[in-house]
Design a protein around this motif. Sequence first.
Motif, PDB file in Angstrom:
ATOM      1  N   PRO A 177       0.839  -1.199   0.000  1.00  0.00           N
ATOM      2  CA  PRO A 177       0.000   0.000   0.000  1.00  0.00           C
ATOM      3  C   PRO A 177       0.876   1.252   0.000  1.00  0.00           C
ATOM      4  CG  PRO A 177      -0.772  -1.580   1.638  1.00  0.00           C
ATOM      5  CD  PRO A 177       0.554  -2.088   1.142  1.00  0.00           C
ATOM      6  N   GLY A 178       0.539   2.217  -0.843  1.00  0.00           N
ATOM      7  CA  GLY A 178       1.299   3.463  -0.911  1.00  0.00           C
ATOM      8  C   GLY A 178       0.938   4.396   0.227  1.00  0.00           C
ATOM      9  N   PRO A 179       1.669   5.500   0.357  1.00  0.00           N
ATOM     10  CA  PRO A 179       1.405   6.459   1.438  1.00  0.00           C
ATOM     11  C   PRO A 179      -0.024   7.014   1.409  1.00  0.00           C
ATOM     12  CG  PRO A 179       3.528   6.909   0.421  1.00  0.00           C
ATOM     13  CD  PRO A 179       2.857   5.882  -0.431  1.00  0.00           C
ATOM     14  N   GLN A 180      -0.622   7.097   0.209  1.00  0.00           N
ATOM     15  CA  GLN A 180      -1.994   7.631   0.094  1.00  0.00           C
ATOM     16  C   GLN A 180      -3.001   6.526  -0.248  1.00  0.00           C
ATOM     17  OE1 GLN A 180       0.708   9.492  -1.551  1.00  0.00           O
ATOM     18  NE2 GLN A 180       0.786  10.543   0.432  1.00  0.00           N
ATOM     19  N   TRP A 181      -2.686   5.306   0.114  1.00  0.00           N
ATOM     20  CA  TRP A 181      -3.587   4.168  -0.149  1.00  0.00           C
ATOM     21  C   TRP A 181      -5.007   4.451   0.330  1.00  0.00           C
ATOM     22  CZ3 TRP A 181      -3.771  -0.453  -2.608  1.00  0.00           C
ATOM     23  CH2 TRP A 181      -4.620  -1.441  -2.141  1.00  0.00           C
ATOM     24  N   ASN A 182      -5.141   5.047   1.510  1.00  0.00           N
ATOM     25  CA  ASN A 182      -6.464   5.292   2.088  1.00  0.00           C
ATOM     26  C   ASN A 182      -7.160   6.512   1.508  1.00  0.00           C
ATOM     27  OD1 ASN A 182      -6.467   3.065   3.863  1.00  0.00           O
ATOM     28  ND2 ASN A 182      -5.190   4.186   5.333  1.00  0.00           N
ATOM     29  N   ASP A 183      -6.484   7.247   0.595  1.00  0.00           N
ATOM     30  CA  ASP A 183      -7.147   8.342  -0.104  1.00  0.00           C
ATOM     31  C   ASP A 183      -7.993   7.834  -1.264  1.00  0.00           C
ATOM     32  OD1 ASP A 183      -5.921  10.042   1.627  1.00  0.00           O
ATOM     33  OD2 ASP A 183      -4.514  10.907   0.179  1.00  0.00           O
ATOM     34  N   ASP A 188     -12.155   1.421  -5.360  1.00  0.00           N
ATOM     35  CA  ASP A 188     -11.086   1.759  -6.304  1.00  0.00           C
ATOM     36  C   ASP A 188      -9.796   1.019  -5.976  1.00  0.00           C
ATOM     37  OD1 ASP A 188     -12.588   3.454  -7.899  1.00  0.00           O
ATOM     38  OD2 ASP A 188     -12.204   5.201  -6.655  1.00  0.00           O
ATOM     39  N   ARG A 189      -9.552   0.775  -4.699  1.00  0.00           N
ATOM     40  CA  ARG A 189      -8.377  -0.025  -4.327  1.00  0.00           C
ATOM     41  C   ARG A 189      -8.524  -1.445  -4.869  1.00  0.00           C
ATOM     42  NH1 ARG A 189      -8.888   2.594   1.088  1.00  0.00           N
ATOM     43  NH2 ARG A 189      -9.640   0.604   1.917  1.00  0.00           N
ATOM     44  N   ASP A 190      -9.747  -1.974  -4.779  1.00  0.00           N
ATOM     45  CA  ASP A 190      -9.998  -3.316  -5.304  1.00  0.00           C
ATOM     46  C   ASP A 190      -9.853  -3.336  -6.825  1.00  0.00           C
ATOM     47  OD1 ASP A 190     -11.039  -6.114  -4.769  1.00  0.00           O
ATOM     48  OD2 ASP A 190     -12.572  -5.411  -6.166  1.00  0.00           O
ATOM     49  N   THR A 191     -10.319  -2.270  -7.489  1.00  0.00           N
ATOM     50  CA  THR A 191     -10.173  -2.176  -8.945  1.00  0.00           C
ATOM     51  C   THR A 191      -8.706  -2.164  -9.340  1.00  0.00           C
ATOM     52  OG1 THR A 191     -12.271  -1.005  -9.237  1.00  0.00           O
ATOM     53  CG2 THR A 191     -10.619  -0.714 -10.956  1.00  0.00           C
ATOM     54  N   PHE A 192      -7.892  -1.420  -8.603  1.00  0.00           N
ATOM     55  CA  PHE A 192      -6.463  -1.355  -8.897  1.00  0.00           C
ATOM     56  C   PHE A 192      -5.833  -2.749  -8.864  1.00  0.00           C
ATOM     57  CE2 PHE A 192      -2.129  -1.100  -7.079  1.00  0.00           C
ATOM     58  CZ  PHE A 192      -1.493  -0.476  -8.131  1.00  0.00           C
ATOM     59  N   LEU A 193      -6.263  -3.591  -7.933  1.00  0.00           N
ATOM     60  CA  LEU A 193      -5.662  -4.907  -7.755  1.00  0.00           C
ATOM     61  C   LEU A 193      -6.245  -5.968  -8.681  1.00  0.00           C
ATOM     62  CD1 LEU A 193      -5.506  -4.939  -3.850  1.00  0.00           C
ATOM     63  CD2 LEU A 193      -3.583  -4.640  -5.422  1.00  0.00           C
ATOM     64  N   THR A 194      -7.437  -5.754  -9.223  1.00  0.00           N
ATOM     65  CA  THR A 194      -8.087  -6.787 -10.025  1.00  0.00           C
ATOM     66  C   THR A 194      -8.084  -6.486 -11.522  1.00  0.00           C
ATOM     67  OG1 THR A 194     -10.253  -5.748  -9.656  1.00  0.00           O
ATOM     68  CG2 THR A 194      -9.587  -7.510  -8.134  1.00  0.00           C
ATOM     69  N   ALA A 195      -7.902  -5.232 -11.898  1.00  0.00           N
ATOM     70  CA  ALA A 195      -7.967  -4.856 -13.309  1.00  0.00           C
ATOM     71  C   ALA A 195      -6.680  -5.239 -14.046  1.00  0.00           C
ATOM     72  CB  ALA A 195      -8.209  -3.354 -13.446  1.00  0.00           C
ATOM     73  N   LEU A 229      11.621   5.070  -6.229  1.00  0.00           N
ATOM     74  CA  LEU A 229      11.576   4.213  -7.404  1.00  0.00           C
ATOM     75  C   LEU A 229      10.497   3.150  -7.217  1.00  0.00           C
ATOM     76  CD1 LEU A 229      12.940   3.289 -10.063  1.00  0.00           C
ATOM     77  CD2 LEU A 229      14.504   1.933  -8.670  1.00  0.00           C
ATOM     78  N   GLY A 230       9.646   2.973  -8.211  1.00  0.00           N
ATOM     79  CA  GLY A 230       8.576   1.984  -8.130  1.00  0.00           C
ATOM     80  C   GLY A 230       7.278   2.519  -7.557  1.00  0.00           C
ATOM     81  N   SER A 231       7.216   3.820  -7.255  1.00  0.00           N
ATOM     82  CA  SER A 231       5.962   4.412  -6.778  1.00  0.00           C
ATOM     83  C   SER A 231       4.921   4.407  -7.888  1.00  0.00           C
ATOM     84  CB  SER A 231       6.189   5.850  -6.313  1.00  0.00           C
ATOM     85  OG  SER A 231       7.048   5.915  -5.207  1.00  0.00           O
ATOM     86  N   LYS A 255       0.017   8.514  -4.148  1.00  0.00           N
ATOM     87  CA  LYS A 255       0.673   7.257  -4.490  1.00  0.00           C
ATOM     88  C   LYS A 255      -0.156   6.116  -3.903  1.00  0.00           C
ATOM     89  CE  LYS A 255       4.262   9.213  -2.714  1.00  0.00           C
ATOM     90  NZ  LYS A 255       3.802  10.601  -2.955  1.00  0.00           N
ATOM     91  N   ILE A 256      -0.800   5.369  -4.789  1.00  0.00           N
ATOM     92  CA  ILE A 256      -1.683   4.300  -4.338  1.00  0.00           C
ATOM     93  C   ILE A 256      -0.900   3.065  -3.919  1.00  0.00           C
ATOM     94  CG2 ILE A 256      -2.035   3.330  -6.654  1.00  0.00           C
ATOM     95  CD1 ILE A 256      -4.963   2.773  -5.823  1.00  0.00           C
TER      96      ILE A 256
END
Length: 283
Positions: A177-183, A188-195, A229-231, A255-256
Amino acid sequence: MRVLDSGLGVSIQDRGRPGWRRFGVPIGGSMDPHAASCANRLLDNDPGAALIELLLQGSRLEMLQDAWIALCGAPIECSIPTWRAYPAQAGEVVSIKKCRSGMWSYLAVEGGFSAKPFFGSASFYGRGNLGTRLSAGSLLERNSSARFHLAAGVSGRVASWEDQRDYASPPRIRVWPGPQWNDFSPADRDTFLTAEWKISPQSDRVGYRLEGPRLPANPPEIVSEPVRLGSVQVPENGQPIITMRDGPTVGGYPKIALIDEEHDLPWVAQARPGETIRFQLIS
């Protein structure tokens, strides 16, 4: 060695410039450190020895002296065998004819290539005008007089099958999880991981842009902060951007996620425009 044709891209790279990001200097270095390290290891070089990074195809390099070389990385049709130590002869031309998958290949020479260091690295960084630019006619020398020799009774040296990756079939890319994961909303977090995310043609050593579902952040911008790097940053258009080797050191986009730099980012680097990647959260 003389560069006869730079093809789609040829440059000197090594492990990069760690420790200078606080001054705005990207780490740089080989886009696929795994393949670069394999090439150096085949010749008993230091893992961080300078080598040549080749983009896709079209490059041609002429040997001016006999020397052991090794070419590793993207599967290519080439005038020499790949993923093995090879005794090249003076006058021989190393020609990269076709790249079947992946993006980047690495040519090492015994002792490593000699290039003037900037901030402790010979890596070429075009946007910052650091390092030596290579083009047709450029001459390259070995870094030392050290010579590579096969052990008595050994006829050749080949990289292990585990090191020879199939870049046409990348694994799921692991992220934290990025520093702004909870933003981002849970949906949308689930979409990021499944798309499935397609690599955009507007991608380079600075950043790989992804095309897919829109991921709106709340807020859409933040106060600029360090970017590693990798953000995986998400600008206002909701399409993620992965920070690559020559990427910015600070940024104001949420950063998600953060990609595992050592093991997974090289897989991303070898993904071509139009190909897709998927993410997996590190538990």
